[in-house]
Design an enzyme around this catalytic site. Structure first.
Site, PDB file in Angstrom:
ATOM      1  N   HIS A  78       0.778  -1.298  -0.190  1.00  0.00           N
ATOM      2  CA  HIS A  78       0.072  -0.007  -0.092  1.00  0.00           C
ATOM      3  C   HIS A  78       0.729   1.230  -0.047  1.00  0.00           C
ATOM      4  O   HIS A  78       0.370   2.122  -0.825  1.00  0.00           O
ATOM      5  CB  HIS A  78      -0.905   0.058   1.333  1.00  0.00           C
ATOM      6  CG  HIS A  78      -1.775   1.235   1.650  1.00  0.00           C
ATOM      7  ND1 HIS A  78      -1.497   1.903   2.424  1.00  0.00           N
ATOM      8  CD2 HIS A  78      -2.864   1.779   0.672  1.00  0.00           C
ATOM      9  CE1 HIS A  78      -2.232   2.951   2.503  1.00  0.00           C
ATOM     10  NE2 HIS A  78      -3.085   2.922   1.347  1.00  0.00           N
ATOM     11  N   GLU A  81       2.093   1.897  -3.406  1.00  0.00           N
ATOM     12  CA  GLU A  81       0.641   2.419  -4.292  1.00  0.00           C
ATOM     13  C   GLU A  81       0.609   4.093  -3.972  1.00  0.00           C
ATOM     14  O   GLU A  81       0.555   4.715  -4.930  1.00  0.00           O
ATOM     15  CB  GLU A  81      -0.573   1.880  -3.649  1.00  0.00           C
ATOM     16  CG  GLU A  81      -1.696   2.273  -4.221  1.00  0.00           C
ATOM     17  CD  GLU A  81      -2.959   2.580  -3.491  1.00  0.00           C
ATOM     18  OE1 GLU A  81      -3.512   3.702  -3.241  1.00  0.00           O
ATOM     19  OE2 GLU A  81      -3.295   1.666  -2.737  1.00  0.00           O
ATOM     20  N   HIS A  82       0.899   4.727  -2.865  1.00  0.00           N
ATOM     21  CA  HIS A  82       0.603   5.995  -2.474  1.00  0.00           C
ATOM     22  C   HIS A  82       2.325   6.704  -3.497  1.00  0.00           C
ATOM     23  O   HIS A  82       2.059   7.891  -4.125  1.00  0.00           O
ATOM     24  CB  HIS A  82       1.105   6.252  -1.366  1.00  0.00           C
ATOM     25  CG  HIS A  82      -0.339   6.385  -0.325  1.00  0.00           C
ATOM     26  ND1 HIS A  82      -0.617   7.377   0.173  1.00  0.00           N
ATOM     27  CD2 HIS A  82      -1.121   5.353  -0.297  1.00  0.00           C
ATOM     28  CE1 HIS A  82      -1.892   7.044   0.680  1.00  0.00           C
ATOM     29  NE2 HIS A  82      -2.269   5.882   0.431  1.00  0.00           N
ATOM     30  N   GLU A 158      -3.858   8.060   7.494  1.00  0.00           N
ATOM     31  CA  GLU A 158      -5.111   7.169   6.837  1.00  0.00           C
ATOM     32  C   GLU A 158      -5.367   5.892   7.708  1.00  0.00           C
ATOM     33  O   GLU A 158      -6.482   5.541   7.943  1.00  0.00           O
ATOM     34  CB  GLU A 158      -4.533   6.583   5.457  1.00  0.00           C
ATOM     35  CG  GLU A 158      -5.576   5.649   4.667  1.00  0.00           C
ATOM     36  CD  GLU A 158      -5.101   5.346   3.280  1.00  0.00           C
ATOM     37  OE1 GLU A 158      -4.148   5.459   2.888  1.00  0.00           O
ATOM     38  OE2 GLU A 158      -5.816   4.428   2.791  1.00  0.00           O
TER      39      GLU A 158
END
Lengths: 466, 448
Positions: A78, A81-82, A158
């Protein structure tokens, strides 16, 4: 609570940007207008033609997710992904998004246990431009220490938003971590807090170089395009990259469970909540895995429509719960859970609701299900096949998710056909077989009062907050 | 399908916002809207589309939560939810129609795989339906009966009140919903837009309240029916008549108080969460506002355009202070809120707030650059087709055109309106709508 539980489950797929709700990969697409080809470097391309409107959804799916992570660097899929939005050799940080925006497009990305995917939705004449952008960041991503440090702060925000401050999400995180002792599904997609604190630029860079290659990717293009056009563009933009060996991790299989497991989460909330997770078979082979198909129908009979069994009995008639759910998806790379969950009504305990939820499965195990219920569930399958065609993006999601988990989009019709043959006796058999104590993990949310709940007096108008 | 009797307020606002975005982005791809009125006063908007054998429709009334009786906030939502909880027996010229229980209603829709939904916001209340066109003769009469002949069973009302109160209490433990409620109160201290259900107001709702609310607001002459799908105009007309023929005529509704704009206030509410939830705003714009297009372009630049927006650049991309920050104008029948929202780790609250205020202050003072205006137009106009590429999206837009009385060429002309906006107009429009000293701020769980 329905909404709470759904929100928690949705948290297993994380998006780069908030407020984006990906269309659920529900029931399968027709294969009639779908074309597939493979570039020489091993990249697969699937084109779903839909000419109802002049728009296109363009998606690049990488077959890598949190299932491929190891302890110490959970959350790296993840985190990368950022970073995919943070610049390439030719683009400055943020310029990717800016370019797509100028084309009138929308873009985002999401990471799940099984895959990481990136997409753009555009007017059809812009397809070449967004494909060029995706190809660029498959190969030319830059890793800047300062950008990485900032983005990890965003990722930790997040996590706070989605998990740490969400009691139901915390409970589901604990439920998975308890149900699975060895398999990496025990890790949250977003990563454990300590792993996020210690994530390094090298971790995400290595991840990128290990997994982001054309032969570990599937392009799905859905909308007002033709396969020839997509083939030419894909060859032009992605054909120049070499395939590379993709690591094959060790299986990390979950050992057999030998008794009930329980976990409790205490967090600020009003209502208690309980979730029961049973280890059940996944769907790997559509022709042979009859039990997975029957489990799918069981979930629909329990909670697949407004007046399905769980709500009808426990919420509406007996009024012992405010909300109840059943969920199962056999389509996954790893082991899967059949989850029953709910919020007890006032005066009912989580222990009582636990028994009542299991009682509904036992009722199916004893008596089977009615023809009327089976027909309702099957009619829904047929109608969904038509309804889903209203969304080109939804169709792309479905194709991609199937492909990532080892099934093929070409099996979508066959899967529906097979589901329509499931009998009451088969549903009864799986209800008998898989819902014992030995495969069960129970998670219970114990609500804590909010301290300092009373509002503070309003401050003077316009005085800045310190 | 909405199983919840009382959707959380924040969700309503969020949907309204999404909905507004959908409307805004329409235009050149021609959507042929046919519109007419029935003799009973109901308004119909219809888009003929034979590409899929499905029918999507909605029926809306001026029966949103702004019509809640005093002290009984939640009546509009509860009335809407209970339309699906039982139909009473009725005599019609065609014969006697039997009563139906909530289970029978649900099963009837499930048997034909039709999807029924409810919609309640501050202005509107109604129902949506998606069905295979081949099954419309089952779904439409059933929907018509639900709208006109609800049974409102007393015991079901008691059950659903208990569920609604449980949901409400749960939401009052969550920082986001707590912030949302406090924000509404600050913005609309003297207007129904600022009222939210409480345990007491839900408790106070009786079966008689539902009957009275239904009789007054679910009336043929204020029904707005939107349809898109695989039927002809003649069939659409027949369906519209079926849906409204059992409804009575309603008397004119009382005017609502105007929205007044008070000086900005700040409210801090303690909460144990790790993040502070921050909302900043004031009443903004209503439908038919001449500044509509300038505000649309301007808000894209300020906080509506994803990564491209100034707020996201300043708060997230440059400083890593949040996962998400946004702004929007939510036009309603009367001025709806302008709102900026974000969450950040508690200790960073003051810093994040300062960055947001500086960003908004700069924007009001300087306005956008010409380059920003051009980039916004490129996105809004270039991405227009994406807002029209499904029946579901088109339905939402034509339903709003009908309810709010927007011109039928609203969509066709939208791109040219957007294209004509200048940087100076954006700045002027923003300054007409927003003043720094009138913005209210809510912080739930901030640093002390």
């Amino acid at each position: 609570m329905k909404s709470r539980a759904r929100a928690a489950l949705a948290a297993f797929t994380l998006s780069l940007l908030p407020a984006f709700a990906p269309a659920q990969p529900t029931q399968p697409a027709t294969t009639a207008q779908v074309t597939e080809f493979r570039l020489d470097n091993g990249m697969r391309v699937i084109v779903n033609e839909d000419h109802r409107a002049p728009t296109v959804a363009h998606m690049i799916w990488y077959r890598v997710g949190s299932i491929d992570e190891t302890n110490g660097t959970t959350g790296v899929a993840h985190a990368l992904e950022h970073m995919m939005f943070k610049g390439t050799k030719d683009l400055k940080p943020g310029e990717f998004s800016q370019r797509v925006a100028e084309l009138g497009g929308r873009e985002n990305a999401f990471t799940s246990k099984d895959y990481t995917a990136y997409f753009e939705q555009i007017e059809k004449s812009q397809l070449a431009k967004v494909m060029a952008l995706e190809a660029d960041r498959m190969h030319n991503l830059q890793f800047d220490e300062n950008e990485f440090a900032k983005e990890m702060r965003v990722v930790k925000e997040e996590r706070r938003l989605r998990t740490d401050d969400q009691p139901i999400a915390l409970l589901h995180e604990a439920l998975y971590a308890t149900a699975f002792a060895a398999h990496p599904y025990r890790h949250p997609v977003i990563g454990w807090p300590s792993d996020l604190d210690h994530m390094t630029l090298a971790d995400v860079r290595n991840w990128y170089h290990m997994w982001y290659a054309p032969n570990n990717a599937v392009m799905v293009v859905s909308g007002d395009v033709g396969p020839e056009q997509v083939h030419v563009l894909a060859q032009e933009y992605f054909g120049k990259y070499q395939g590379q060996p993709i690591p094959r991790g060790k299986p990390q299989d979950e050992p057999p469970q030998r008794g009930i497991k329980r976990v409790t989460v205490r967090a600020p909330a009003e209502n208690p909540y309980v979730a029961l997770a049973f280890k059940v078979p996944a769907l790997h082979d559509i022709e042979r895995d009859d039990d997975a198909l029957a489990l799918d129908v069981l979930a629909a009979v329990l909670d697949g429509y407004d007046n399905a069994r769980l709500s009808a009995k426990l919420v509406r008639t007996d009024r012992v719960a405010y909300d109840v759910d059943a969920s199962y998806s056999g389509i996954a790379r790893g082991p899967v859970l059949f989850i029953l969950d709910g919020t007890p009504a006032a005066g009912v305990t989580t222990e009582q609701l636990e028994k009542l939820l299991r009682g509904e499965v036992e009722r199916v195990a004893r008596e089977g299900v009615s023809e009327a219920e089976l027909n309702r569930v099957k009619n829904q399958l047929i109608a969904d096949e038509i309804y889903k065609r209203d969304s080109v993006f939804g169709q792309a999601m479905e194709i991609g998710a199937m492909e990532m988990t080892g099934l093929s989009y070409t099996q979508i019709d066959r899967l529906i056909e097979r589901l329509r043959t499931v009998t009451s006796a088969q549903v009864q058999a799986v209800a008998r077989r898989y819902f014992g104590d030995d495969a069960l993990t129970v998670g219970t949310l114990v609500p804590l009062p909010l301290s300092g709940k009373k509002p503070a007096p309003a401050t003077a108008p316009n005085e800045p907050l310190r | 399908m909405n199983k919840k009797p009382m959707p959380a307020d924040t969700m309503i606002k969020f949907l309204a916002f999404v909905f507004f975005s959908a409307i805004c982005a329409f235009s050149h791809a021609a959507v042929q809207i046919q519109s007419w009125s029935l003799s009973n006063g109901a308004r119909v908007l219809f888009v003929e589309n034979h590409s899929l054998p499905i029918l999507d429709l909605s029926v809306d009334f001026d029966a949103g939560s702004r019509r809640d009786p005093p002290g009984k906030s939640g009546t509009a939502a509860m009335t809407n939810a209970l339309l699906a909880r039982g139909i009473r027996e009725a005599d019609t010229p065609a014969g006697r129609e039997p009563a139906m229980s909530e289970a029978q209603i649900s099963d009837a829709f499930a048997d034909i795989a039709a999807q029924r939904g409810a919609r309640v916001d501050d202005d509107r209340s109604g129902m949506t339906l998606r069905t295979l066109v081949s099954h419309r003769d089952v779904a439409i009469p059933l929907l018509a009966r639900m709208l006109a002949q609800p049974a409102f069973p007393q015991d079901v009302l008691e059950r659903d009140k208990a569920r609604a109160i449980s949901d409400l209490k749960e939401s009052l433990t969550m920082p986001g919903p707590i912030a949302g409620r406090a924000f509404e109160h600050l913005l609309y201290p003297n207007h129904p837009y600022g009222l939210e259900p409480t345990e007491a107001s839900l408790q106070a709702i009786t079966r008689e309240d539902l009957l009275a609310f239904h009789a007054r607001y679910y009336v043929a002459n204020r029904a707005v029916i939107a349809m898109i799908g695989d039927i002809t105009q003649e069939q659409a007309d027949r369906i519209a008549r079926q849906l409204t023929s059992r409804l009575p005529q309603g008397a004119p509704l009382p005017a609502l108080p105007p929205v007044t704009i008070a000086p900005g206030r700040e409210e801090r509410i303690p909460h144990p969460a790790s993040q502070a939830h921050i909302l900043i705003g004031m009443p903004g714009s209503a439908y038919h506002d001449p500044d509509h297009y300038a505000l649309t372009v301007g808000n894209y630049i300020l906080g509506g355009g994803g990564f491209a927006s100034r707020l996201t650049q300043e708060v997230r991309e440059k400083r890593g202070l949040t996962y998400g920050v946004y702004s929007y104008f939510n036009p309603m029948a009367q001025p709806g809120p302008f709102q900026i929202g974000l969450q950040t780790q508690k200790a960073q609250t003051a810093r994040a707030l300062q960055v947001v205020r500086d960003t908004l202050g700069d924007f009001l003072r300087e306005g956008p650059t010409d380059a920003e205006v051009q980039a916004a137009k490129d996105n809004l106009i270039g991405g227009f087709a994406l807002r029209l590429d499904s029946n579901r999206k088109i339905l939402a837009s034509i339903a709003a055109i009908g309810f709010y009385g927007l011109p039928l060429d609203y969509l066709d002309r939208w791109p040219e309106h957007i294209n004509s906006v200048t940087a100076a107009e954006v700045r002027a429009a923003f300054n007409r709508k927003l003043q720094m000293d009138r913005l209210s701020t809510v912080v739930v769980g901030g640093s002390p």
